[in-house]
Write a protein that holds these residues in place. Structure first.
Motif, PDB file in Angstrom:
ATOM      1  N   UNK A 468       4.145  11.055  -7.958  1.00 26.03           N
ATOM      2  CA  UNK A 468       5.603  11.248  -7.975  1.00 26.03           C
ATOM      3  C   UNK A 468       6.235  10.358  -6.909  1.00 26.03           C
ATOM      4  N   UNK A 469       7.096   9.445  -7.325  1.00 21.46           N
ATOM      5  CA  UNK A 469       7.706   8.452  -6.447  1.00 21.46           C
ATOM      6  C   UNK A 469       9.194   8.761  -6.287  1.00 21.46           C
ATOM      7  N   UNK A 470       9.660   8.764  -5.048  1.00 23.50           N
ATOM      8  CA  UNK A 470      11.074   8.982  -4.769  1.00 23.50           C
ATOM      9  C   UNK A 470      11.855   7.684  -4.986  1.00 23.50           C
ATOM     10  N   UNK A 471      13.084   7.813  -5.482  1.00 24.33           N
ATOM     11  CA  UNK A 471      13.962   6.666  -5.706  1.00 24.33           C
ATOM     12  C   UNK A 471      15.273   6.864  -4.969  1.00 24.33           C
ATOM     13  N   UNK A 481      20.312   5.785  -9.581  1.00 28.96           N
ATOM     14  CA  UNK A 481      18.950   5.895 -10.105  1.00 28.96           C
ATOM     15  C   UNK A 481      18.546   7.358 -10.092  1.00 28.96           C
ATOM     16  N   UNK A 482      17.509   7.736 -10.872  1.00 28.03           N
ATOM     17  CA  UNK A 482      17.027   9.121 -10.784  1.00 28.03           C
ATOM     18  C   UNK A 482      16.513   9.426  -9.380  1.00 28.03           C
ATOM     19  N   UNK A 483      16.442  10.698  -9.041  1.00 28.73           N
ATOM     20  CA  UNK A 483      15.938  11.080  -7.727  1.00 28.73           C
ATOM     21  C   UNK A 483      14.464  10.770  -7.567  1.00 28.73           C
ATOM     22  N   UNK A 484      13.704  10.809  -8.664  1.00 27.99           N
ATOM     23  CA  UNK A 484      12.274  10.536  -8.611  1.00 27.99           C
ATOM     24  C   UNK A 484      11.767  10.234 -10.007  1.00 27.99           C
ATOM     25  N   UNK A 485      10.643   9.542 -10.082  1.00 33.22           N
ATOM     26  CA  UNK A 485       9.931   9.312 -11.334  1.00 33.22           C
ATOM     27  C   UNK A 485       8.457   9.601 -11.092  1.00 33.22           C
ATOM     28  N   UNK A 486       7.728   9.877 -12.151  1.00 37.51           N
ATOM     29  CA  UNK A 486       6.303  10.156 -12.046  1.00 37.51           C
ATOM     30  C   UNK A 486       5.527   9.067 -12.778  1.00 37.51           C
ATOM     31  N   UNK A 487       4.640   8.409 -12.039  1.00 36.05           N
ATOM     32  CA  UNK A 487       3.694   7.495 -12.689  1.00 36.05           C
ATOM     33  C   UNK A 487       2.580   8.359 -13.275  1.00 36.05           C
ATOM     34  N   UNK A 488       2.407   8.374 -14.585  1.00 35.00           N
ATOM     35  CA  UNK A 488       1.458   9.315 -15.194  1.00 35.00           C
ATOM     36  C   UNK A 488       0.008   8.994 -14.818  1.00 35.00           C
ATOM     37  N   UNK A 489      -0.836   9.980 -14.948  1.00 39.10           N
ATOM     38  CA  UNK A 489      -2.266   9.763 -14.793  1.00 39.10           C
ATOM     39  C   UNK A 489      -2.720   8.739 -15.821  1.00 39.10           C
ATOM     40  N   UNK A 490      -3.562   7.805 -15.389  1.00 32.10           N
ATOM     41  CA  UNK A 490      -4.048   6.760 -16.279  1.00 32.10           C
ATOM     42  C   UNK A 490      -3.160   5.540 -16.332  1.00 32.10           C
ATOM     43  N   UNK A 512      24.026  -3.173  -3.790  1.00 27.35           N
ATOM     44  CA  UNK A 512      23.182  -2.051  -3.352  1.00 27.35           C
ATOM     45  C   UNK A 512      21.699  -2.399  -3.433  1.00 27.35           C
ATOM     46  N   UNK A 513      20.906  -1.707  -2.603  1.00 26.14           N
ATOM     47  CA  UNK A 513      19.458  -1.894  -2.590  1.00 26.14           C
ATOM     48  C   UNK A 513      18.809  -0.677  -3.231  1.00 26.14           C
ATOM     49  N   UNK A 514      17.951  -0.914  -4.218  1.00 28.04           N
ATOM     50  CA  UNK A 514      17.211   0.142  -4.894  1.00 28.04           C
ATOM     51  C   UNK A 514      15.820   0.219  -4.250  1.00 28.04           C
ATOM     52  N   UNK A 515      15.387   1.432  -3.902  1.00 22.65           N
ATOM     53  CA  UNK A 515      14.100   1.604  -3.226  1.00 22.65           C
ATOM     54  C   UNK A 515      13.236   2.610  -3.976  1.00 22.65           C
ATOM     55  N   UNK A 516      11.930   2.339  -3.972  1.00 24.92           N
ATOM     56  CA  UNK A 516      10.916   3.284  -4.445  1.00 24.92           C
ATOM     57  C   UNK A 516       9.998   3.561  -3.260  1.00 24.92           C
ATOM     58  N   UNK A 517       9.834   4.843  -2.903  1.00 20.37           N
ATOM     59  CA  UNK A 517       9.105   5.135  -1.668  1.00 20.37           C
ATOM     60  C   UNK A 517       8.350   6.452  -1.795  1.00 20.37           C
TER      61      UNK A 517
END
Length: 637
Positions: A468-471, A481-490, A512-517
């Motif tokens: 689960x990655x925060x945005x 942007x969404x608050x978070x996204x999930x990189x699925x298993x696999x 604006x700067x978009x961040x994934x953290x």
């Protein structure tokens, strides 16, 4: 299903936003009233296994259940539905809902009645007492009523009397109430016709305002305990707390409080019921916010609700399960690690573990140590707590495996035969893990909509488990942007959309700067350009669409708003096509730094019988698109 969080030193968090909890001893479960925060569990009664932390299947009960009460038949529960002005019956044995009782509506200004508290009559699972109140009024208490299988008995207490919180005694005719504002303890009599206050007296006031009845005594959350019938004060338990529960079998009284809702910790204290002296306390560090609804469960369990101090009541609530020697002196080990976080490059002796036992001090105790990720830490195989000592410490080292694995949680457990094990937590941050972010296109207009650009966030760590990655966006008024996204298993990456936000302001291009953290990962960032599509314009609004010609000098308020050049003062010309019916100032000036300015429009009363007329009002300024609105003038002759 909700994820099961590990139990550490007897403490386990359950991520269920419960408004109230109650123990179902017949099934060994905790029943939680969940309003509308936890996805999939909204407006339900949900069972929870306190031994495992597993959340069961929810049962829909109605809008916003927030208060629970149980009958003495071992299966019947009642829930107050704050969203419906009702209470509803629930059968735990069949997981089914039953009778719904509407509390009714009173004449203006009171309106819909809601349940402030609810209790069940001993020996009669279908009979409930409800403190009724209204919403939005300073004088909200509308009295206590008795409902008999859904039918209200005619006699109720006088509004403001009876109590904000209720407790039923062991007798079906004796009910107790506590009025929080006046600190008045009331005795109520329940008859076939209803309920009435028969006596009462004031008690010591406190910011904690709840009561609990047990075995002929009434316990107040400020620590006071009285004889329920005589009102005699028997003693006081320290400073009390935010919630209280009693264990008659062990003769202990428990209070929970927090010394500071911003920083914590939460403190649970056990008292000797008869001597009023503290037995022991436990500080639960790492928990902040408000606490309440303390209950007993199982052999050595307590449970309570914790809410974030910064958000509205019921949001971000958690249920905490605590197995502790405060309840029963079961042989138990606890293991605490400090600091609880380390980078994998830190090497040896990065943290110290403290292993503690709660008894058996006369002999040494050898404890075996285990780690769920033995390749990440260095720990001894065993440690020995010497005779006469309660604890021993040992060092923890961290291994760098030079593999991009991301953040890992290491659980270190101490085990000894005949002792409940203790577990400590150590979070290890990876130095190779990173996130990358790519966005296409990097430039778009502010009216490009919800899918203005497509973004991809990629991880370089194992794809075995989801991540689960925060945005975030540095300017959500331009790009969202969404608050978070999930990189699925696999999978090593996931895509999401960057939405353009049309702010209707002339502010030029924005970047604006978009961040994934994510903690333990190097963040991914990308700057985008949001091109402005707006032009300088005025808008004009009225406080009401129509006025009477007798409305006088303050008939209606006219407001002019601009969307650009906020740093400069702006003079706006006001035009009116019916100067003989209304008087409008020739102009209005919007001050530098301000977005809008208002003026009063006066009505002109001509004493002549006319039809209703519609005036056209227009706002004009250089370099701005003009604005226009209409105002109806009603004749009163």
């Amino acid at each position: 299903p909700l994820p099961i969080n590990p139990e550490v030193n007897g403490l386990r968090r359950v991520d269920l936003s419960a408004a109230d909890i109650i123990y179902d001893a017949a099934r060994g479960e905790i029943l939680a009233a969940v309003s509308s925060i936890t996805d999939g569990y909204e407006n339900s009664l949900t069972p929870l296994n306190p031994l495992t932390g597993q959340v069961g299947q929810p049962t829909w009960i109605g809008a916003a259940p927030w208060k629970l009460a149980k009958a003495d038949d071992g299966k019947t529960f009642w829930a107050a539905l704050q969203g419906q002005g009702a209470v509803r019956r629930y059968d735990a044995s069949s997981r089914s809902i039953g009778t719904r009782i509407s509390l009714g509506v009173e004449e203006y200004p009171y309106g819909q009645l809601y349940a402030g508290d609810i209790v069940v009559q001993p020996g009669h699972p279908g009979v409930v007492a409800v403190m009724r109140h209204t919403s939005g009024l300073s004088y909200s208490h509308r009295g206590v009523a008795i409902f008999d299988d859904g039918v209200q008995r005619p006699q109720t207490t006088v509004p403001g009397m009876g109590g904000d919180v209720l407790e039923w005694s062991d007798s079906p005719t004796n009910l107790y109430g506590f009025s929080q504002d006046s600190a008045r303890f009331n005795r109520l009599e329940v008859t076939a016709t209803g309920v009435a206050v028969i006596s009462g007296e004031h008690q010591n006031n406190s910011s904690y305002k709840d009561i609990l009845y047990s075995n002929g005594l009434v316990y107040f959350t400020n620590g006071l305990v009285i004889d329920a019938q005589s009102g005699q004060q028997l003693g006081i338990y320290g400073d009390g707390g935010h919630s209280v529960c009693v264990d008659e079998s062990s003769g202990r009284v428990f209070f929970i409080t927090t010394s500071d809702p911003y920083r914590g910790p939460v403190i649970v204290t056990a008292y000797d019921r008869d001597k009023f002296t503290p037995i022991a306390s436990r500080s639960l560090s790492g928990i902040t916010g408000t606490v309440g609804t303390l209950i007993r469960w199982g052999e050595d369990g307590l449970a309570f609700i914790n809410r974030d101090y910064y958000v509205s009541d019921g949001e971000n609530a958690k249920v905490w399960l605590l197995r502790t020697s405060l309840v029963a002196d079961v042989p138990r080990l606890t293991l605490q690690i400090a600091p609880a976080e380390a980078h994998e490059t830190a090497g040896s002796n990065v943290a110290t573990a403290t292993l503690t036992r709660n008894g058996g001090f006369e002999t040494p105790l050898t404890v075996q140590l285990f780690a769920n990720r033995p390749g990440d830490v260095e720990i001894p195989a065993t440690v020995t707590i010497p005779a006469g000592e309660a604890q021993v410490t040992f060092p923890i080292g961290v291994k760098n495996n030079n593999v991009a694995e991301g953040t890992r949680l290491v659980l270190i457990t101490g085990r000894a035969t005949g002792w409940i094990p203790g577990t400590g937590r150590l979070t290890i941050y990876d130095d190779e893990a990173r996130l990358s972010l790519s966005i296409t296109p990097l430039s778009f207009t502010e009216n490009a909509g919800a899918q203005a650009a497509k973004a991809t966030v990629t991880r370089n760590t194992s794809t075995e488990a989801p991540l689960r990655v925060q945005l975030s966006s540095t300017d959500r008024s331009e790009a969202s942007v969404p608050g978070a996204v999930v990189i699925p298993a696999g999978a090593s990456s996931v895509t999401f959309f960057v939405a353009a936000v049309n702010d209707e302001e002339v502010d030029g291009p924005q970047a604006p700067i978009i961040s994934a953290y994510l903690t333990g990962y190097a963040p991914g960032r990308q700057q985008v350009e949001v091109r402005d599509e707006d032009r300088a314009a005025l808008s004009i609004t009225l406080s009401k669409p129509a006025i009477s010609e007798s409305g006088g000098p303050y008939a209606v308020l006219l407001t002019v708003t601009r969307n650009a050049k906020l740093s400069e003062a702006l003079t706006v010309t006001l035009q009116n096509n019916l100067p003989d019916r209304i008087k409008v100032p020739a102009s209005v000036t919007i001050a530098a730094g301000a977005r809008r300015a208002s003026v009063w429009v006066a009505a002109i009363d001509d004493s002549i019988m006319n039809e209703n007329q519609t005036a056209s009002l227009r706002a004009v300024a250089t370099f701005f698109a003009p604005a226009q609105t209409q105002l109806t003038i009603q004749d009163d002759d």
